[in-house]
Design a protein around this motif. Structure first.
Motif, PDB file in Angstrom:
ATOM      1  N   VAL A 154       0.841  -1.472   0.095  1.00 44.98           N
ATOM      2  CA  VAL A 154      -0.110   0.076  -0.135  1.00 44.98           C
ATOM      3  C   VAL A 154       0.792   1.042   0.130  1.00 44.98           C
ATOM      4  CG1 VAL A 154      -1.649   1.328   1.235  1.00 44.98           C
ATOM      5  CG2 VAL A 154      -1.975  -1.019   0.967  1.00 44.98           C
ATOM      6  N   LEU A 155       1.925   1.188   0.701  1.00 49.03           N
ATOM      7  CA  LEU A 155       2.951   2.415   0.886  1.00 49.03           C
ATOM      8  C   LEU A 155       3.487   2.703  -0.504  1.00 49.03           C
ATOM      9  CD1 LEU A 155       4.515   2.174   4.351  1.00 49.03           C
ATOM     10  CD2 LEU A 155       2.410   3.452   3.495  1.00 49.03           C
ATOM     11  N   MET A 156       3.500   1.783  -1.455  1.00 42.73           N
ATOM     12  CA  MET A 156       4.184   1.996  -2.579  1.00 42.73           C
ATOM     13  C   MET A 156       3.250   2.933  -3.516  1.00 42.73           C
ATOM     14  SD  MET A 156       5.297  -1.832  -3.978  1.00 42.73           S
ATOM     15  CE  MET A 156       5.741  -1.254  -5.566  1.00 42.73           C
ATOM     16  N   GLU A 157       1.995   3.231  -2.919  1.00 42.15           N
ATOM     17  CA  GLU A 157       1.342   4.126  -3.844  1.00 42.15           C
ATOM     18  C   GLU A 157       1.561   5.687  -3.218  1.00 42.15           C
ATOM     19  OE1 GLU A 157      -3.520   5.481  -3.920  1.00 42.15           O
ATOM     20  OE2 GLU A 157      -3.014   4.055  -2.596  1.00 42.15           O
ATOM     21  N   ALA A 168     -11.341  18.077 -11.751  1.00 42.48           N
ATOM     22  CA  ALA A 168     -11.972  16.874 -12.234  1.00 42.48           C
ATOM     23  C   ALA A 168     -10.880  15.895 -12.760  1.00 42.48           C
ATOM     24  CB  ALA A 168     -12.977  17.302 -13.613  1.00 42.48           C
ATOM     25  N   VAL A 169      -9.866  16.386 -13.447  1.00 46.50           N
ATOM     26  CA  VAL A 169      -8.660  15.597 -14.005  1.00 46.50           C
ATOM     27  C   VAL A 169      -8.108  14.888 -12.736  1.00 46.50           C
ATOM     28  CG1 VAL A 169      -6.621  15.441 -15.042  1.00 46.50           C
ATOM     29  CG2 VAL A 169      -8.509  16.691 -16.332  1.00 46.50           C
ATOM     30  N   TYR A 170      -7.614  15.824 -11.925  1.00 50.82           N
ATOM     31  CA  TYR A 170      -7.034  15.160 -10.461  1.00 50.82           C
ATOM     32  C   TYR A 170      -8.002  14.223  -9.962  1.00 50.82           C
ATOM     33  CZ  TYR A 170      -6.285  15.166  -5.509  1.00 50.82           C
ATOM     34  OH  TYR A 170      -5.900  14.989  -4.258  1.00 50.82           O
ATOM     35  N   LEU A 171      -9.243  14.523  -9.824  1.00 45.34           N
ATOM     36  CA  LEU A 171     -10.055  13.392  -9.215  1.00 45.34           C
ATOM     37  C   LEU A 171     -10.044  11.930  -9.914  1.00 45.34           C
ATOM     38  CD1 LEU A 171     -12.241  12.917  -6.747  1.00 45.34           C
ATOM     39  CD2 LEU A 171     -13.870  13.765  -8.264  1.00 45.34           C
ATOM     40  N   LEU A 172     -10.085  12.179 -11.139  1.00 45.78           N
ATOM     41  CA  LEU A 172     -10.008  10.973 -11.895  1.00 45.78           C
ATOM     42  C   LEU A 172      -8.636  10.309 -11.697  1.00 45.78           C
ATOM     43  CD1 LEU A 172     -11.360   9.006 -14.203  1.00 45.78           C
ATOM     44  CD2 LEU A 172     -10.248  10.614 -15.834  1.00 45.78           C
ATOM     45  N   ALA A 173      -7.653  10.952 -11.855  1.00 45.48           N
ATOM     46  CA  ALA A 173      -6.378  10.405 -11.753  1.00 45.48           C
ATOM     47  C   ALA A 173      -6.137   9.466 -10.274  1.00 45.48           C
ATOM     48  CB  ALA A 173      -5.080  11.270 -11.765  1.00 45.48           C
ATOM     49  N   ARG A 174      -6.626  10.342  -9.148  1.00 45.38           N
ATOM     50  CA  ARG A 174      -6.573   9.896  -7.815  1.00 45.38           C
ATOM     51  C   ARG A 174      -7.459   8.611  -7.711  1.00 45.38           C
ATOM     52  NH1 ARG A 174      -8.994  13.486  -3.193  1.00 45.38           N
ATOM     53  NH2 ARG A 174     -11.108  12.015  -3.735  1.00 45.38           N
ATOM     54  N   ARG A 175      -8.709   8.627  -8.280  1.00 49.06           N
ATOM     55  CA  ARG A 175      -9.440   7.420  -8.292  1.00 49.06           C
ATOM     56  C   ARG A 175      -9.360   6.220  -8.794  1.00 49.06           C
ATOM     57  NH1 ARG A 175     -15.016   9.302  -7.023  1.00 49.06           N
ATOM     58  NH2 ARG A 175     -14.791  10.407  -5.360  1.00 49.06           N
ATOM     59  N   LEU A 176      -8.610   6.454 -10.015  1.00 44.77           N
ATOM     60  CA  LEU A 176      -7.934   5.272 -10.688  1.00 44.77           C
ATOM     61  C   LEU A 176      -6.678   4.685 -10.127  1.00 44.77           C
ATOM     62  CD1 LEU A 176      -7.823   6.637 -14.675  1.00 44.77           C
ATOM     63  CD2 LEU A 176      -9.496   4.971 -13.473  1.00 44.77           C
ATOM     64  N   THR A 177      -5.952   5.516  -9.463  1.00 43.06           N
ATOM     65  CA  THR A 177      -4.707   5.170  -8.420  1.00 43.06           C
ATOM     66  C   THR A 177      -5.420   4.310  -7.332  1.00 43.06           C
ATOM     67  OG1 THR A 177      -3.368   6.828  -9.201  1.00 43.06           O
ATOM     68  CG2 THR A 177      -2.579   5.852  -7.320  1.00 43.06           C
ATOM     69  N   GLY A 178      -6.043   4.813  -6.787  1.00 42.00           N
ATOM     70  CA  GLY A 178      -6.855   4.021  -5.455  1.00 42.00           C
ATOM     71  C   GLY A 178      -7.695   2.839  -5.836  1.00 42.00           C
ATOM     72  N   LEU A 179      -8.058   2.961  -7.036  1.00 43.42           N
ATOM     73  CA  LEU A 179      -8.927   1.629  -7.470  1.00 43.42           C
ATOM     74  C   LEU A 179      -7.775   0.508  -7.883  1.00 43.42           C
ATOM     75  CD1 LEU A 179     -11.215   0.251  -8.242  1.00 43.42           C
ATOM     76  CD2 LEU A 179     -10.943   1.172 -10.488  1.00 43.42           C
ATOM     77  N   ALA A 180      -6.727   0.978  -8.462  1.00 45.04           N
ATOM     78  CA  ALA A 180      -5.802  -0.188  -8.618  1.00 45.04           C
ATOM     79  C   ALA A 180      -4.932  -0.682  -7.570  1.00 45.04           C
ATOM     80  CB  ALA A 180      -4.512   0.674  -9.637  1.00 45.04           C
ATOM     81  N   MET A 181      -4.688   0.201  -6.570  1.00 44.17           N
ATOM     82  CA  MET A 181      -4.189  -0.231  -5.483  1.00 44.17           C
ATOM     83  C   MET A 181      -5.157  -1.241  -4.482  1.00 44.17           C
ATOM     84  SD  MET A 181      -1.575  -0.704  -3.455  1.00 44.17           S
ATOM     85  CE  MET A 181      -0.762   0.406  -4.614  1.00 44.17           C
ATOM     86  N   GLN A 182      -6.512  -1.038  -4.522  1.00 46.85           N
ATOM     87  CA  GLN A 182      -7.489  -1.759  -3.927  1.00 46.85           C
ATOM     88  C   GLN A 182      -7.464  -3.308  -4.684  1.00 46.85           C
ATOM     89  OE1 GLN A 182     -11.268   0.443  -4.277  1.00 46.85           O
ATOM     90  NE2 GLN A 182     -10.847   1.633  -2.446  1.00 46.85           N
ATOM     91  N   VAL A 183      -7.303  -3.151  -6.135  1.00 47.29           N
ATOM     92  CA  VAL A 183      -7.218  -4.471  -6.657  1.00 47.29           C
ATOM     93  C   VAL A 183      -6.154  -5.268  -6.510  1.00 47.29           C
ATOM     94  CG1 VAL A 183      -7.041  -5.385  -8.966  1.00 47.29           C
ATOM     95  CG2 VAL A 183      -8.561  -3.710  -8.868  1.00 47.29           C
ATOM     96  N   PHE A 184      -4.861  -4.686  -6.238  1.00 50.85           N
ATOM     97  CA  PHE A 184      -3.887  -5.437  -5.709  1.00 50.85           C
ATOM     98  C   PHE A 184      -4.046  -5.909  -4.202  1.00 50.85           C
ATOM     99  CE2 PHE A 184      -1.384  -2.715  -9.154  1.00 50.85           C
ATOM    100  CZ  PHE A 184      -0.865  -4.090  -9.630  1.00 50.85           C
ATOM    101  N   VAL A 185      -4.558  -5.229  -3.341  1.00 53.98           N
ATOM    102  CA  VAL A 185      -4.643  -5.428  -2.119  1.00 53.98           C
ATOM    103  C   VAL A 185      -5.633  -6.719  -1.975  1.00 53.98           C
ATOM    104  CG1 VAL A 185      -5.705  -4.874   0.403  1.00 53.98           C
ATOM    105  CG2 VAL A 185      -4.364  -3.279  -0.990  1.00 53.98           C
ATOM    106  N   LEU A 186      -6.880  -6.662  -2.614  1.00 46.36           N
ATOM    107  CA  LEU A 186      -7.667  -7.732  -2.828  1.00 46.36           C
ATOM    108  C   LEU A 186      -7.039  -9.148  -3.221  1.00 46.36           C
ATOM    109  CD1 LEU A 186     -10.812  -5.975  -3.787  1.00 46.36           C
ATOM    110  CD2 LEU A 186     -10.688  -6.966  -1.446  1.00 46.36           C
ATOM    111  N   TYR A 187      -6.317  -8.851  -4.242  1.00 39.66           N
ATOM    112  CA  TYR A 187      -5.755 -10.077  -4.946  1.00 39.66           C
ATOM    113  C   TYR A 187      -4.759 -10.885  -3.752  1.00 39.66           C
ATOM    114  CZ  TYR A 187      -2.672 -12.803  -8.146  1.00 39.66           C
ATOM    115  OH  TYR A 187      -2.023 -13.894  -8.514  1.00 39.66           O
ATOM    116  N   TYR A 188      -3.859 -10.011  -3.431  1.00 39.52           N
ATOM    117  CA  TYR A 188      -2.816 -10.581  -2.354  1.00 39.52           C
ATOM    118  C   TYR A 188      -3.466 -10.883  -1.192  1.00 39.52           C
ATOM    119  CZ  TYR A 188       1.068  -9.269  -5.406  1.00 39.52           C
ATOM    120  OH  TYR A 188       2.046  -9.386  -6.512  1.00 39.52           O
ATOM    121  N   GLY A 189      -4.661 -10.166  -0.554  1.00 31.54           N
ATOM    122  CA  GLY A 189      -5.170 -10.815   0.429  1.00 31.54           C
ATOM    123  C   GLY A 189      -5.818 -11.886   0.646  1.00 31.54           C
TER     124      GLY A 189
END
Length: 742
Positions: free
Chosen positions: A329-332, A407-428
């Motif tokens: 998570v801290l890699m984000e 709006a662009v910042y919010l989109l980039a932030r959401r995509l980054t958070g979504l990608a990290m959630q996918v990684f956490v669920l996969y390794y979890g």
């Protein structure tokens, strides 16, 4: 003819050859530089891989201890890479040094931390390979780039660093101004800490409840978990409410105090300051920027500390749940910080532009409201509406750009958070299958992880926002620190003042128009008990003499003496009690007639006020009013006629019993009867120095001295009869301007 034809061609050919030679030399230099850089990169990678693989050889394991081997190899790699850089590229840049340092030390730091916290050695610590080398290289490069973007250290960013340092200094000044409110801030800090700590444990007990329900159900454990969840929720809510109440009280107290300080500083500035500073800007500092100053410390520091405490607590609890997922998570964090920094840079620039644009809109509206009579007289309603519309559209366009960036910042932030959630669920899921985690712990971890991303983004944003928001404080401190160009530090207060005034060789230009000289080598003497009249065309310097005598401005050359002493040596309050001015356009303040006559005086009796009103021929119309001297004059004296306002202004000057009285074209709005009565009252005051600027012949023909001012100089002086006999400038002015009909 041949020479004329072929000579230009020869010149062109020479220029072409010269250009080709220069081009070849430039390309050769670029090629040499590129080859040198490629060679340096190849050599550095070769040396780095050699030392990295050597750290895993068995001979190193047998000769050195584990930690000694790690840090010795880190030092050797750092020295080797720095040496290669010096030999091939010369003195390395700061970015390259940071990358080499991070790349060399990261494996040692990682392995030392892993052994210290978890008593085990990672795969990279047991045997170095290309995968580990690429991982450390990528992490080091990301860290160096993150540092370079967030904390630039190049010559081009020197101004930015200086600006940040200035912002820190301003922030500490704001903190010191909060000193009377420190108890409130301390109480808010205590409740802030309690609220953050209580809030951190709610996800932990949520996961524990899930584990209790999913495994062997124990009612006591279940009720205990629910009880602690309820207690932490209640504690968080109560503490947050107390924190908010205390901080709001601190903000209100600070804002009131700073507004009083700023208002006091503004009233001490010289008149020229208000001539060059827009009214809308001053009111904006008083109304908006002072409020932003309070929020800078209370709200931003509150959010910063709360987020920091929660972040540290969350990381600690997440490490207990799964240290591997925590590192993932801290890699984000570097990516989040990079996105946040780019967003903050553009957002703050647009915010400052919007603030300036809103100030222009406010100024435009203020000008229209204050000059509504002129607006209506010249039928410019549509023009002013269009101008105001343009100001609003400029603000609207800037806000649209800011919203797009958000709006662009919010989109980039959401995509980054979504990608990290996918990684956490996969390794979890993998960790649960291997028995390294429980389902409840994974749920708690996900709850923490979703909040951690927001907290890290908030930390990155709020620190920059806290420093940037002191821009408003900087504008307020600019006024608070400003020293008036006209000093008011005089101490002289003589018991007796004769009122003898001497203008000696004055040269003066207004600050707003320094290229236009108003007074040139101006000299004049005003004697006690005499009436001096200044006459001449408009704009020649008559009113400027009054402004200088009132010490609204300081002359560039020369001086003004009062009883032989410079004006600046007299006490400010004493001077303005002894010298009173009545202007052509009287200014009254909202309040009663009595309050306007005694304005600025303490302990003034009603009898003194009535005597002054009688001398100014104002008593008769005042006593006819329903409330007499307690009648409200309205805003700017709008409930009274111009003549009535003029007489009250004269009474306000006379009630002070000044030694020097200045009347600046006051008779233009008075009827003949009032003028005669005022003249009679003024002539009855013995030893008073009277200076009159007037257009009416009756006002000045009996003066002891008439001075014709033209081009900023004294052109003629003498009595009315003397000047008429000279048939000079005064004679011509009388024929043109000072007629009975005029």
């Amino acid at each position: 003819m041949k020479l004329k034809v072929y000579k230009p061609k020869t010149l062109v050919l020479r220029r072409s050859r010269s250009f080709e030679d220069d081009y070849c030399r430039i390309m050769a230099a670029i090629t040499a530089t590129t080859m040198r850089q490629v060679a340096a990169f190849t050599l550095s990678v070769s040396v780095e891989l050699l030392l990295f693989y050597a750290s895993g050889f068995s001979v190193f394991h047998s000769v050195f201890g584990h930690f000694t081997r790690l840090w010795l190899c880190a030092a050797l790699r750092w020295l080797a890479l720095i040496g290669v850089s010096l030999l091939t590229l010369g003195v390395p840049k700061a970015l390259l040094i940071r990358f080499i340092t991070a790349h060399s030390l990261l494996p040692a730091v990682f392995e030392t931390g892993t052994n210290a916290f978890y008593r085990e050695e990672s795969e990279c610590g047991q045997l170095g390979d290309v995968r580990c080398w690429l991982m450390f290289s990528g992490a080091s490069l990301a860290a160096a780039l993150f540092w370079e973007i967030t904390i630039p250290d190049t010559d081009e960013e020197a101004a930015g660093k200086e600006q940040k340092q200035k912002a820190r200094v301003l922030f500490m000044r704001v903190v010191r101004l909060f000193r009377p409110d420190y108890p409130l801030l301390l109480g808010g800090l205590v409740f802030l800490s309690l609220a953050s700590i209580c809030e951190m444990f709610i996800p932990f007990y949520t996961g524990r409840v899930i584990d209790i329900l999913g495994s062997n159900y124990q009612e006591n454990d279940f009720l205990s978990a629910l009880l602690f969840m309820g207690l932490y929720s209640l504690g968080s809510s109560v503490s947050a409410g107390c924190r908010g109440g205390l901080l709001i009280c601190a903000i209100s107290s600070f804002t009131c105090r700073i507004k009083v300080l700023l208002f006091g500083a503004l009233t001490k500035q010289e008149i020229g300051f208000f001539g060059t500073t827009k009214t809308g800007e001053i009111t904006s500092r008083l109304s908006k920027d002072t409020t932003l100053m309070g929020e800078t410390v209370c709200l931003n520091v509150n959010m910063l500390l709360r987020t920091f405490i929660k972040t540290m607590g969350m990381i600690y609890l997440m490490m207990n749940l799964s240290w591997k997922l925590t590192f993932l998570v801290l890699m984000e964090t570097p990516i989040t910080g990079l996105i946040q920094n780019i967003y903050d840079t553009h957002y703050q620039k647009l915010s400052l532009a919007i603030q300036d644009s809103m100030g222009q809109s406010t100024e435009a509206a203020h000008e229209v409201v204050s000059g509504i009579r002129v607006l209506r007289s010249f039928n410019t309603e549509k023009h002013e509406a269009h101008r105001y519309y343009n100001c609003l559209m400029e603000t609207h366009n800037l806000k649209t750009k800011r919203a797009t960036i958000s709006a662009v910042y919010l989109l980039a932030r959401r995509l980054t958070g979504l990608a990290m959630q996918v990684f956490v669920l996969y390794y979890g899921r993998l960790f649960i299958q291997r028995g390294q985690m429980t389902t409840g712990k994974l749920v708690s971890f996900i709850l923490y992880q979703s909040n951690l991303g927001d907290n890290i983004r908030t930390l990155t944003y709020i620190f920059g926002e806290m420093l940037n928001s002191v821009g408003a404080a900087g504008k307020v401190f600019e006024y608070l620190d400003r020293k008036a160009l006209v000093s008011t530090d005089g101490k002289l207060q003589p018991d007796q003042l004769r009122g003898h005034i001497s203008f000696r060789s004055l040269n003066f230009t207004y600050p707003a128009n320094p290229n236009k000289t108003v007074l040139q080598d101006f000299s004049l003497e005003l004697k006690p008990g005499q009436m001096t009249a200044l006459v001449g065309p408009s704009g020649e310097g008559k009113s400027t003499c009054v402004n200088l005598l009132e010490r609204f401005y300081e002359p560039q050359d020369g001086e003004i003496l009062l009883d032989g002493e410079p004006l600046k040596s007299y006490d400010h309050q004493f001077l303005h009690k002894m010298i009173s001015v009545v202007n052509q356009e009287p200014v009254l303040f909202s309040g009663t007639i009595r309050e306007n006559i005694e304005y600025g005086l303490k302990g003034c009796s009603l009898d003194e006020i009535k005597d002054a009103a009688k001398e100014s021929n104002a008593h008769d119309f005042i006593k006819q009013l329903e409330k007499g001297y307690d009648t409200e004059v309205g805003e700017g004296g709008g409930q009274l006629s111009k003549s009535e306002r003029q007489r009250i202004a004269i009474a306000r000057a006379l009630v002070r019993r000044p030694q020097v009285l200045i009347l600046d074209e006051i008779t233009s709005s008075l009827d003949t009867d009032s003028e005669n009565k005022i003249q009679k009252s003024l002539s009855s005051i013995p030893n008073q120095t009277l200076l009159v600027i007037a257009h009416r012949l009756k006002t000045i023909e009996n003066a002891d001295q008439i001075v014709v001012v033209s081009g900023g100089k004294v052109k003629e002086r003498g009595t009315h009869r003397e000047l008429m006999d000279m048939k000079g400038s005064y004679y011509k002015l009388r024929e043109e301007l000072f007629t009975e009909g005029n």
